[in-house]
Every structure is written in structure tokens, then in C-alpha cells.
Design an enzyme around this catalytic site. Structure first.
Site, PDB file in Angstrom:
ATOM      1  N   HIS A   1       7.066   2.710 -16.813  1.00 45.64           N
ATOM      2  CA  HIS A   1       7.192   4.126 -16.431  1.00 45.64           C
ATOM      3  C   HIS A   1       8.117   4.765 -17.473  1.00 45.64           C
ATOM      4  O   HIS A   1       8.974   4.105 -18.051  1.00 45.64           O
ATOM      5  CB  HIS A   1       7.732   4.255 -15.005  1.00 45.64           C
ATOM      6  CG  HIS A   1       6.701   3.906 -13.967  1.00 45.64           C
ATOM      7  ND1 HIS A   1       6.080   4.854 -13.190  1.00 45.64           N
ATOM      8  CD2 HIS A   1       6.157   2.723 -13.609  1.00 45.64           C
ATOM      9  CE1 HIS A   1       5.209   4.264 -12.382  1.00 45.64           C
ATOM     10  NE2 HIS A   1       5.237   2.956 -12.612  1.00 45.64           N
TER      11      HIS A   1
ATOM     12  N   CYS B   1       5.931   6.217  -7.869  1.00 47.27           N
ATOM     13  CA  CYS B   1       5.714   5.386  -6.699  1.00 47.27           C
ATOM     14  C   CYS B   1       6.321   6.107  -5.512  1.00 47.27           C
ATOM     15  O   CYS B   1       7.501   6.465  -5.539  1.00 47.27           O
ATOM     16  CB  CYS B   1       6.347   4.010  -6.870  1.00 47.27           C
ATOM     17  SG  CYS B   1       6.156   3.021  -5.368  1.00 47.27           S
TER      18      CYS B   1
ATOM     19  N   ASN C   1       3.953   7.294 -15.344  1.00 42.34           N
ATOM     20  CA  ASN C   1       3.728   6.092 -16.160  1.00 42.34           C
ATOM     21  C   ASN C   1       3.656   6.492 -17.624  1.00 42.34           C
ATOM     22  O   ASN C   1       3.481   7.664 -17.960  1.00 42.34           O
ATOM     23  CB  ASN C   1       2.379   5.476 -15.794  1.00 42.34           C
ATOM     24  CG  ASN C   1       2.348   4.906 -14.403  1.00 42.34           C
ATOM     25  OD1 ASN C   1       2.346   5.648 -13.438  1.00 42.34           O
ATOM     26  ND2 ASN C   1       2.339   3.595 -14.305  1.00 42.34           N
TER      27      ASN C   1
ATOM     28  N   ARG D   1      -4.997   5.469  -9.549  1.00 43.06           N
ATOM     29  CA  ARG D   1      -4.271   4.809  -8.447  1.00 43.06           C
ATOM     30  C   ARG D   1      -2.777   5.153  -8.510  1.00 43.06           C
ATOM     31  O   ARG D   1      -2.249   5.891  -7.685  1.00 43.06           O
ATOM     32  CB  ARG D   1      -4.505   3.291  -8.528  1.00 43.06           C
ATOM     33  CG  ARG D   1      -4.070   2.528  -7.297  1.00 43.06           C
ATOM     34  CD  ARG D   1      -2.591   2.224  -7.235  1.00 43.06           C
ATOM     35  NE  ARG D   1      -2.081   1.490  -8.395  1.00 43.06           N
ATOM     36  CZ  ARG D   1      -0.782   1.293  -8.614  1.00 43.06           C
ATOM     37  NH1 ARG D   1       0.129   1.772  -7.781  1.00 43.06           N
ATOM     38  NH2 ARG D   1      -0.377   0.638  -9.689  1.00 43.06           N
ATOM     39  N   ASP D   2      -2.086   4.670  -9.539  1.00 42.30           N
ATOM     40  CA  ASP D   2      -0.642   4.900  -9.622  1.00 42.30           C
ATOM     41  C   ASP D   2      -0.357   6.392  -9.775  1.00 42.30           C
ATOM     42  O   ASP D   2       0.624   6.923  -9.239  1.00 42.30           O
ATOM     43  CB  ASP D   2      -0.066   4.122 -10.821  1.00 42.30           C
ATOM     44  CG  ASP D   2       1.387   3.722 -10.638  1.00 42.30           C
ATOM     45  OD1 ASP D   2       2.039   4.245  -9.724  1.00 42.30           O
ATOM     46  OD2 ASP D   2       1.874   2.888 -11.427  1.00 42.30           O
TER      47      ASP D   2
ATOM     48  N   HIS E   1       3.881  -2.838 -17.620  1.00 38.61           N
ATOM     49  CA  HIS E   1       3.618  -1.624 -16.838  1.00 38.61           C
ATOM     50  C   HIS E   1       4.899  -0.784 -16.887  1.00 38.61           C
ATOM     51  O   HIS E   1       5.818  -0.987 -16.100  1.00 38.61           O
ATOM     52  CB  HIS E   1       3.278  -2.064 -15.404  1.00 38.61           C
ATOM     53  CG  HIS E   1       2.989  -0.961 -14.442  1.00 38.61           C
ATOM     54  ND1 HIS E   1       1.706  -0.643 -14.028  1.00 38.61           N
ATOM     55  CD2 HIS E   1       3.801  -0.125 -13.762  1.00 38.61           C
ATOM     56  CE1 HIS E   1       1.755   0.333 -13.142  1.00 38.61           C
ATOM     57  NE2 HIS E   1       3.016   0.680 -12.964  1.00 38.61           N
TER      58      HIS E   1
HETATM   59  P1  HMG Z   1       3.280  -2.719   8.226  1.00 41.41           P
HETATM   60  O1  HMG Z   1       3.630  -1.482   8.935  1.00 41.41           O
HETATM   61  O2  HMG Z   1       4.280  -3.847   8.207  1.00 41.41           O
HETATM   62  O3  HMG Z   1       1.858  -3.234   8.732  1.00 41.41           O
HETATM   63  O4  HMG Z   1       2.924  -2.304   6.738  1.00 41.41           O
HETATM   64  P2  HMG Z   1       1.488  -4.412   9.728  1.00 41.41           P
HETATM   65  O5  HMG Z   1       1.105  -5.617   8.946  1.00 41.41           O
HETATM   66  O6  HMG Z   1       2.569  -4.559  10.757  1.00 41.41           O
HETATM   67  O7  HMG Z   1       0.196  -3.803  10.456  1.00 41.41           O
HETATM   68  C1  HMG Z   1       0.341  -2.624  11.251  1.00 41.41           C
HETATM   69  C2  HMG Z   1      -1.017  -1.949  11.401  1.00 41.41           C
HETATM   70  O8  HMG Z   1      -1.500  -1.513  10.137  1.00 41.41           O
HETATM   71  C3  HMG Z   1      -2.098  -2.875  11.993  1.00 41.41           C
HETATM   72  O9  HMG Z   1      -2.921  -2.058  12.812  1.00 41.41           O
HETATM   73  C4  HMG Z   1      -2.881  -3.287  10.778  1.00 41.41           C
HETATM   74  O10 HMG Z   1      -4.246  -3.603  11.046  1.00 41.41           O
HETATM   75  C5  HMG Z   1      -2.810  -2.039   9.932  1.00 41.41           C
HETATM   76  P3  HMG Z   1      -2.836  -2.150  14.403  1.00 41.41           P
HETATM   77  O11 HMG Z   1      -3.148  -3.591  14.704  1.00 41.41           O
HETATM   78  O12 HMG Z   1      -1.426  -1.769  14.727  1.00 41.41           O
HETATM   79  O13 HMG Z   1      -3.860  -1.139  14.821  1.00 41.41           O
HETATM   80  N1  HMG Z   1      -2.947  -2.388   8.510  1.00 41.41           N
HETATM   81  C6  HMG Z   1      -3.835  -1.844   7.653  1.00 41.41           C
HETATM   82  N2  HMG Z   1      -4.766  -0.887   7.800  1.00 41.41           N
HETATM   83  C7  HMG Z   1      -5.524  -0.613   6.722  1.00 41.41           C
HETATM   84  N3  HMG Z   1      -5.398  -1.238   5.534  1.00 41.41           N
HETATM   85  C8  HMG Z   1      -4.476  -2.177   5.340  1.00 41.41           C
HETATM   86  C9  HMG Z   1      -3.641  -2.504   6.444  1.00 41.41           C
HETATM   87  N4  HMG Z   1      -2.652  -3.398   6.592  1.00 41.41           N
HETATM   88  C10 HMG Z   1      -2.225  -3.309   7.852  1.00 41.41           C
HETATM   89  N5  HMG Z   1      -4.362  -2.805   4.156  1.00 41.41           N
HETATM   90  C11 HMG Z   1       1.715  -2.742   4.702  1.00 41.41           C
HETATM   91  C12 HMG Z   1       2.634  -3.303   5.763  1.00 41.41           C
HETATM   92  C13 HMG Z   1       1.660  -3.738   3.577  1.00 41.41           C
HETATM   93  C14 HMG Z   1       0.344  -2.544   5.307  1.00 41.41           C
HETATM   94  C15 HMG Z   1       2.282  -1.373   4.240  1.00 41.41           C
HETATM   95  O14 HMG Z   1       3.616  -1.547   3.884  1.00 41.41           O
HETATM   96  C16 HMG Z   1       1.540  -0.785   3.068  1.00 41.41           C
HETATM   97  O15 HMG Z   1       0.358  -0.435   3.173  1.00 41.41           O
HETATM   98  N6  HMG Z   1       2.222  -0.627   1.883  1.00 41.41           N
HETATM   99  C17 HMG Z   1       1.611  -0.111   0.700  1.00 41.41           C
HETATM  100  C18 HMG Z   1       2.613   0.646  -0.146  1.00 41.41           C
HETATM  101  C19 HMG Z   1       1.981   1.091  -1.451  1.00 41.41           C
HETATM  102  O16 HMG Z   1       0.769   1.155  -1.595  1.00 41.41           O
HETATM  103  N7  HMG Z   1       2.838   1.402  -2.464  1.00 41.41           N
HETATM  104  C20 HMG Z   1       2.395   1.837  -3.741  1.00 41.41           C
HETATM  105  C21 HMG Z   1       1.768   0.749  -4.568  1.00 41.41           C
HETATM  106  S1  HMG Z   1       2.965  -0.294  -5.378  1.00 41.41           S
HETATM  107  C22 HMG Z   1       3.354   0.537  -6.838  1.00 41.41           C
HETATM  108  O17 HMG Z   1       2.998   1.673  -7.001  1.00 41.41           O
HETATM  109  C23 HMG Z   1       4.091  -0.214  -7.908  1.00 41.41           C
HETATM  110  C24 HMG Z   1       3.180  -0.602  -9.093  1.00 41.41           C
HETATM  111  O18 HMG Z   1       2.616   0.543  -9.703  1.00 41.41           O
HETATM  112  C25 HMG Z   1       4.000  -1.380 -10.160  1.00 41.41           C
HETATM  113  C26 HMG Z   1       5.320  -0.689 -10.542  1.00 41.41           C
HETATM  114  O19 HMG Z   1       5.308   0.437 -11.038  1.00 41.41           O
HETATM  115  O20 HMG Z   1       6.347  -1.326 -10.310  1.00 41.41           O
HETATM  116  C27 HMG Z   1       2.029  -1.499  -8.627  1.00 41.41           C
HETATM  117 MG    MG Z   2       3.664   1.815 -11.201  1.00 39.16          MG
END
Ligand code: HMG
Ligand code: MG
Length: 316
Positions: free
Chosen positions: A219, A250, A259, A25-26, A217
Site C-alpha cells: 500500500h 482495508c 494500493n 477487490r481490494d 502487496h
Molecule cells: P464471524 O462473525 O466470526 O462469523 O465473522 P461466524 O463464523 O461466527 O459466522 C457467523 C454467521 O456468518 C453464520 O451465519 C455464518 O454462516 C455466516 P448464521 O449461522 O449465524 O446464520 N458466515 C458467512 N456468510 C457468508 N459468507 C461467509 C460467511 N462466513 C460466515 N464467508 C468472518 C468471521 C471471517 C466471516 C468475518 O470476519 C469476515 O467475513 N471477515 C472478512 C473481512 C474482510 O474481507 N476484510 C478485507 C479483506 S483482507 C484485506 O483487505 C487485506 C489484504 O488486501 C492484504 C493486505 O493489504 O494486508 C488481503
Molecule cells: Mg490490501
């Protein structure tokens, strides 16, 4: 036989550590090229075969935000028969619906300690993101699904700089209070150092957050991930996130690099006589295999050292 360090236990450390493997995933969310679904599935299967028991499989996020994991629906059924925990990231109820429809038994929401990253990663303020997670956590718990709460930028933020400990504690408390079973403290950009790790863990304990609800967690941007892990272990933490081969980063924080490599972690834990259940030889072979698919060598020192070894492998 794989070369292994001599086991010399040190006082005050846990007997066993659970590795929360995040490479699929990450790691893969940050690759420029999208890895084919069947290669991802084999990666997860190989990780399970190497003895990892918690393997974060993918994310049910918006496919436009993380195109590398847009195949979550196709991937999950290819690995869901494995006898390991396969948690998945879900940012909102839409993500939860998708994960539950495929039978996921563990999910993770992912909050930020800083406003800048909450906006960049989730298009929400910190509190709007918490409000988005509340029904996710409540519904997951009602379905007896285990919930992890990630918290990013616990030690520093690329836009805001140093992050005050109280700010981190507040969001941790909120995640636990809404019902997360465990938290993972993210050093998203790798700026933590061991004293800072100790200070945050102590501050969390003082606010009633028990150490056994905490994972770490790290990096490895500045080469501190293992030192920080040791500090956390000395504090009593027994859940450590790591990524096979050191894959990772990320996409919404440019200064986030790989990581902590699972192999580097296993090497240290093995040397400390701490049980992980992981077969290092199989894990290294898996990371070399994945590196060949990605077309570049693993940044893990342990993978490189063991892969480069031309001597017949032996335990020292
Ligand atoms: P948004 O643009 O604000 O979405 O994004 P929304 O809520 O306004 O919805 C817009 C459209 O997206 C809608 O469709 C929703 O249905 C659709 P429409 O009605 O316009 O046709 N939608 C989705 N479709 C599929 N799956 C979903 C989903 N949600 C909404 N889940 C949102 C907000 C949260 C969705 C977006 O910002 C997002 O997906 N972000 C994810 C970012 C991400 O994955 N980042 C990496 C992971 S975090 C990380 O790596 C850190 C970590 O490792 C720890 C560390 O290292 O610190 C965990
Ligand atoms: Mg991470």
C-alpha cells in the site's frame, strides 16, 4: 499513442513480472459507496482487455463485514467467461462453498501477522484464523483450485506498531505448510521501506520459504510502494500486487490507504524493460472511467500525468 518511458534495463532484475490486479477487490471493498454490479463487471472486463491476466474479482466474505462486495454471487458469473485467472477471497469454508458453487478456480485465504488485525478483520486470533483456513486450503487443493495465502501487517500494525520479522515468518511458514501455492506479503498500512523488505525476504529464505512462492502487496500510504517493489524485484520476486488507479485500502485498518497503482508499476517496469503484457493506455482509460463512476480523480501519478497530457501521445 500513449506516452511511455524509454526502456533502459537495469542489471539483476527479472525479465517478466506477473501483476496480480486487486482493484476490483481490494480497491472496491473500501469505497464508501457500493459500485453497481454491472459497473464492477465492466471494470473487470476492461482490466482483462488491458492485458492483465490475474484479476482478483471479489470476496466471498460475510456480506455484513464487507457490504461493498455483498454482490459476489451476482458479479462472478458476469465475468467468469474471461480467459484470465479470477481468484476470489474466501475466509472460511462457507466462503469456499460459495466460490466453488460458481466455479471459481482460484481462492485466497487471508491471515494476519498480528493478533490485533486478526481480531479486527476475522474475529479470530492468529492461530484460530489459521485453523479456520486449514480445511479451506485442503478442500481447495483437493478440487485442484489454486490457493493464495495473504499475510497482512507484515511490516507494521496500526495497533501494535513494529512487527518482528520472526512473527511474520512463523505465519508464512504455517500458510505454506498447510498447502498454499503462493503467499502475498501485505504491507497493509504502507509503512515498509526497502531495507525492511529485503530483510523480511532474506529471513523467509533462511527459513526455507523460496522466493518464487512469494508475491508482494504494497500500500502506498507513505509513497514507498514503488521503492519497496524495486527492492523485492532485486531480490528475485516476480509477482507484484497492484490496484488499477491506486484504488484501495482495508475497511478493518483505518490507516490503510490505496494500493500501489497498477499504472505507476507498469510505468516503472516498462522503463526497466520488464515485460508485463499490459497496455498502459487502455489501463489508464479504464482507471479514468472508474474514477468518473466513483466521482473522484485517481490518486495514481501516472494516471494523472497521462490523463492531463494534452500533447499528442508518443513513445519517447
Ligand atoms: P464471524 O462473525 O466470526 O462469523 O465473522 P461466524 O463464523 O461466527 O459466522 C457467523 C454467521 O456468518 C453464520 O451465519 C455464518 O454462516 C455466516 P448464521 O449461522 O449465524 O446464520 N458466515 C458467512 N456468510 C457468508 N459468507 C461467509 C460467511 N462466513 C460466515 N464467508 C468472518 C468471521 C471471517 C466471516 C468475518 O470476519 C469476515 O467475513 N471477515 C472478512 C473481512 C474482510 O474481507 N476484510 C478485507 C479483506 S483482507 C484485506 O483487505 C487485506 C489484504 O488486501 C492484504 C493486505 O493489504 O494486508 C488481503
Ligand atoms: Mg490490501
Amino acid at each position: 499513442m500513449t506516452t511511455l518511458p524509454m526502456a533502459v534495463p537495469a542489471p539483476g532484475l527479472p525479465a517478466r513480472v506477473r501483476i496480480h490486479e486487486v482493484g476490483a477487490r481490494d480497491g472496491l471493498q473500501n469505497e464508501k459507496t457500493t459500485v453497481p454490479t454491472d459497473v464492477k463487471a465492466e471494470f473487470v472486463r476492461r482490466l482483462a482487455d488491458a492485458g492483465l491476466t490475474t484479476i482478483e474479482a471479489t470476496s466471498f466474505v460475510h456480506p455484513k463485514w464487507v457490504p461493498q462486495l455483498a454482490d459476489a454471487e451476482q458479479l462472478f458469473p458476469l465475468v467468469s467467461d474471461l480467459d484470465v485467472a479470477l481468484p476470489v477471497l474466501v475466509p472460511n469454508e462457507r466462503g469456499l462453498d460459495r466460490a466453488l458453487a460458481l466455479g471459481a478456480r482460484g481462492v485466497a485465504v487471508f491471515a494476519s501477522a498480528t493478533e490485533s488485525f486478526a481480531k479486527a478483520n476475522l474475529n479470530r486470533t492468529v492461530d484460530e484464523a489459521l485453523a479456520m483456513f486449514e480445511p479451506v486450503v485442503a478442500r481447495a487443493r483437493a478440487e485442484d483450485v489454486r490457493v493464495r495465502g495473504y499475510l497482512s501487517m507484515c511490516f507494521g500494525d496500526p495497533w501494535e506498531g513494529a512487527v518482528p520479522v520472526e512473527q511474520v515468518v512463523r505465519v508464512c511458514r504455517a500458510l505454506l505448510d498447510m498447502g498454499c501455492h503462493e503467499l502475498s506479503l501485505g504491507d497493509t498500512i504502507g509503512v515498509a521501506t526497502p531495507g525492511h523488505v529485503r530483510a523480511l525476504l532474506t529471513a523467509l529464505n533462511e527459513q526455507g520459504v523460496p522466493t518464487d512462492a512469494l508475491g508482494v502487496h504494497f500500500h502506498d500510504t507513505y509513497g514507498q510502494a514503488l521503492a519497496n517493489t524495486l527492492a523485492a524485484l532485486q531480490h528475485g520476486v516476480t509477482t507484484v500486487d497492484a490496484s488499477a488507479g491506486g484504488l484501495g485500502g482495508c475497511p478493518y485498518a483505518k490507516s490503510a490507504t490505496g494500493n500501489l497503482a497498477t499504472e505507476d508499476l507498469v510505468w516503472m517496469l516498462r522503463g526497466l524493460g520488464i515485460d508485463t503484457g499490459v497496455d498502459l493506455g487502455r489501463l489508464v482509460a479504464t482507471s479514468e472511467w472508474m474514477a468518473s463512476h466513483l466521482g473522484r480523480p485517481s490518486p495514481s501519478r501516472t494516471v494523472r500525468a497521462l490523463a492531463a497530457s494534452t500533447q499528442p501521445h508518443k513513445e519517447q
